[in-house]
Enzyme design. Sequence first.
Site, PDB file in Angstrom:
ATOM      1  N   GLY A 187       0.774  -1.237   0.000  1.00 53.37           N
ATOM      2  CA  GLY A 187       0.000   0.000   0.000  1.00 53.37           C
ATOM      3  C   GLY A 187       0.803   1.285   0.000  1.00 53.37           C
ATOM      4  N   GLU A 195       4.128  -6.540   1.428  1.00 54.54           N
ATOM      5  CA  GLU A 195       3.671  -6.901   0.079  1.00 54.54           C
ATOM      6  C   GLU A 195       3.540  -5.699  -0.837  1.00 54.54           C
ATOM      7  OE1 GLU A 195      -0.152  -8.462   1.125  1.00 54.54           O
ATOM      8  OE2 GLU A 195       0.648 -10.459   1.381  1.00 54.54           O
ATOM      9  N   PRO A 196       4.611  -5.021  -1.141  1.00 50.80           N
ATOM     10  CA  PRO A 196       4.476  -3.878  -2.046  1.00 50.80           C
ATOM     11  C   PRO A 196       4.230  -4.318  -3.486  1.00 50.80           C
ATOM     12  CG  PRO A 196       6.775  -4.235  -1.483  1.00 50.80           C
ATOM     13  CD  PRO A 196       5.995  -5.248  -0.703  1.00 50.80           C
ATOM     14  N   GLY A 197       3.354  -3.631  -4.152  1.00 50.31           N
ATOM     15  CA  GLY A 197       3.112  -3.907  -5.571  1.00 50.31           C
ATOM     16  C   GLY A 197       3.434  -2.657  -6.365  1.00 50.31           C
ATOM     17  N   ARG A 198       2.565  -1.652  -6.184  1.00 48.26           N
ATOM     18  CA  ARG A 198       2.690  -0.391  -6.928  1.00 48.26           C
ATOM     19  C   ARG A 198       4.097   0.214  -6.833  1.00 48.26           C
ATOM     20  NH1 ARG A 198      -1.781   3.031  -7.646  1.00 48.26           N
ATOM     21  NH2 ARG A 198      -2.803   1.940  -5.926  1.00 48.26           N
ATOM     22  N   ARG A 204      -7.554   3.641 -15.032  1.00 45.49           N
ATOM     23  CA  ARG A 204      -7.494   4.183 -13.668  1.00 45.49           C
ATOM     24  C   ARG A 204      -8.186   5.546 -13.546  1.00 45.49           C
ATOM     25  NH1 ARG A 204      -3.421   5.211 -10.998  1.00 45.49           N
ATOM     26  NH2 ARG A 204      -4.232   4.462  -9.030  1.00 45.49           N
ATOM     27  N   TYR A 243     -10.954   5.665 -10.811  1.00 43.27           N
ATOM     28  CA  TYR A 243     -10.603   6.365  -9.551  1.00 43.27           C
ATOM     29  C   TYR A 243     -10.274   7.841  -9.749  1.00 43.27           C
ATOM     30  CZ  TYR A 243      -8.844   1.492  -9.135  1.00 43.27           C
ATOM     31  OH  TYR A 243      -8.661   0.136  -9.201  1.00 43.27           O
ATOM     32  N   CYS A 274     -15.205   4.160 -27.120  1.00 37.28           N
ATOM     33  CA  CYS A 274     -16.502   4.738 -27.388  1.00 37.28           C
ATOM     34  C   CYS A 274     -17.215   5.006 -26.065  1.00 37.28           C
ATOM     35  CB  CYS A 274     -17.283   3.766 -28.254  1.00 37.28           C
ATOM     36  SG  CYS A 274     -18.530   4.594 -29.196  1.00 37.28           S
TER      37      CYS A 274
HETATM   38  N1  LLP Z   1      -1.478  -7.028  -0.573  1.00 35.69           N
HETATM   39  C1  LLP Z   1      -2.798  -7.123  -0.715  1.00 35.69           C
HETATM   40  C2  LLP Z   1      -3.531  -8.120   0.057  1.00 35.69           C
HETATM   41  C3  LLP Z   1      -3.470  -6.280  -1.605  1.00 35.69           C
HETATM   42  O1  LLP Z   1      -4.781  -6.380  -1.722  1.00 35.69           O
HETATM   43  C4  LLP Z   1      -2.739  -5.331  -2.359  1.00 35.69           C
HETATM   44  C5  LLP Z   1      -3.405  -4.454  -3.304  1.00 35.69           C
HETATM   45  C6  LLP Z   1      -1.349  -5.286  -2.185  1.00 35.69           C
HETATM   46  C7  LLP Z   1      -0.746  -6.140  -1.271  1.00 35.69           C
HETATM   47  C8  LLP Z   1      -0.464  -4.326  -2.957  1.00 35.69           C
HETATM   48  O2  LLP Z   1      -0.757  -3.007  -2.707  1.00 35.69           O
HETATM   49  P1  LLP Z   1       0.164  -1.867  -3.346  1.00 35.69           P
HETATM   50  O3  LLP Z   1       1.511  -1.924  -2.693  1.00 35.69           O
HETATM   51  O4  LLP Z   1       0.239  -2.118  -4.796  1.00 35.69           O
HETATM   52  O5  LLP Z   1      -0.554  -0.592  -3.048  1.00 35.69           O
HETATM   53  N2  LLP Z   1      -6.241  -1.164  -8.766  1.00 35.69           N
HETATM   54  C9  LLP Z   1      -5.947  -0.159  -7.744  1.00 35.69           C
HETATM   55  C10 LLP Z   1      -5.120  -0.727  -6.632  1.00 35.69           C
HETATM   56  C11 LLP Z   1      -5.762  -1.922  -5.974  1.00 35.69           C
HETATM   57  C12 LLP Z   1      -4.891  -2.531  -4.925  1.00 35.69           C
HETATM   58  C13 LLP Z   1      -5.422  -3.866  -4.543  1.00 35.69           C
HETATM   59  N3  LLP Z   1      -4.651  -4.532  -3.561  1.00 35.69           N
HETATM   60  C14 LLP Z   1      -5.259   1.029  -8.404  1.00 35.69           C
HETATM   61  O6  LLP Z   1      -5.089   1.012  -9.603  1.00 35.69           O
HETATM   62  O7  LLP Z   1      -4.931   1.994  -7.727  1.00 35.69           O
END
Ligand code: LLP
Length: 433
Positions: free
Chosen positions: A249, A291-294, A331, A335, A362
């Site tokens: 997050g 758990e970083p993703g973004r 996005r 959002y 469209c």
């Molecule tokens: N762990 C869990 C259980 C999650 O649900 C998520 C994201 C993450 C880790 C990774 O979070 P991050 O570090 O990426 O913020 N589609 C949305 C974001 C949805 C995130 C869902 N869960 C967007 O485009 O902003």
Amino acid sequence: MFVSDCLGVNEHGHLTIGGRDTIELAQRYGTPLYVMDENEIRRACASYKGSIERYYGGHGLVTYASKAFCCKAICKIAMEEGLGLDVVSIGELYTAKSVGFPMDKVFFHGNNKTPQELLAALEYEVGQIVVDNLVELEQLNQLAASQKKTANILFRVKPGVEAHTHKFIRTGQIDSKFGLALEGGEAMRAVLEAIKMPNIHLKGLHCHIGSQIFDIEPFQESAAVMLRFLADIKKETGKELEILDLGGGFGIKYLEEHDPVEYDQYMKKVSQTVGAVCQELGLNTPFIVIEPGRSIVGPAGITLYTVGAVKEIPNVRTYASVDGGMCDNPRYILYQSEYEALVANKASQPRSEKITLAGKCCESGDLIGEGMMIQPVQSGDIVAVLATGAYNYSMSSNYNRIPRPPVVMLRDGEDRVVVKAETLEDLIRNDLL
Ligand code: LLP
């Protein structure tokens, strides 16, 4: 000058990524095009890993949340960097498996995993299945018994913390479809159930409070809440669970005015909270997972588009339309997310015009952004939208039967395609008459 360190401007006044000229890349591969800098991704992985080592003495794991961007190449990169992997569907799990990702470092999330997904997790011997609810717990115990296996699980718990982010990407509060509530004893009941189950091994707890969060306090607060719950479990059952997964997050810089906290600072502050609360409660510090993703892939990516029509509506606004849109980046429509964009072939010029960057779908809401400041833009220009490495390709669709763009990865300035462009034939591949 730019939102990501991997971006620059060369002697032709062209935007560069990972040292490569974006105009050359656009000419070579066509547009729309996702471009990602692998060096930037690896730097982010190494930086998180370094923090876990610094603040938890290596008693922890960084798992990459593959929902942000999932393909074979990124799973391999995460694996080579020694990260674990967060998957949330059989598709992500299958992708990880296809590159030989070590399954003991996989965390399988999801609020409604299907029996097929649970069976795959058992068959692949996924290290941690993050159980969301009691229905899943019961089902998993039965499936594990039928396979003569023991499922290693964590429970997803709602820490009841409100994070300041868009309501669609907030998940830690009580009104959430994810996880078990501490209030009313739901989470404790699940723990007591799980401990009795012969084919379940409860290893720990998980929480995730939301995404694109800039404050540190909610992370500290949720860590403290989760540790208190671990202490309650110890009191109730005598068992001290070994793993605490604090989710992802961490916010990234989409706009120049964004000022995200250094990830290392999050890690440091949260580790101080973890240390202090464990001491207060007489707990051993659990194995900490994040758990970083973004923040691993977001800043490393851009999207290149070619501008078609530029429509100036006097006293209203100017629309510049590009050859992609909500199909490769939904996005804004979901959002109202904001991005920086620039004319990649005029990157050294001032951004003097205010435009609405529109997609080609469209749908009136198909915009990449409104009120964006950009260089004077004309038909034929290449526009780059910045920091699109996360939740763009992974959320893309074939709306309007538009094929998905390819993903090009740069490593030390060398380019390679890691996801091929979809073809028209791909679009009708599964159609039957
Ligand atoms: N762990 C869990 C259980 C999650 O649900 C998520 C994201 C993450 C880790 C990774 O979070 P991050 O570090 O990426 O913020 N589609 C949305 C974001 C949805 C995130 C869902 N869960 C967007 O485009 O902003």
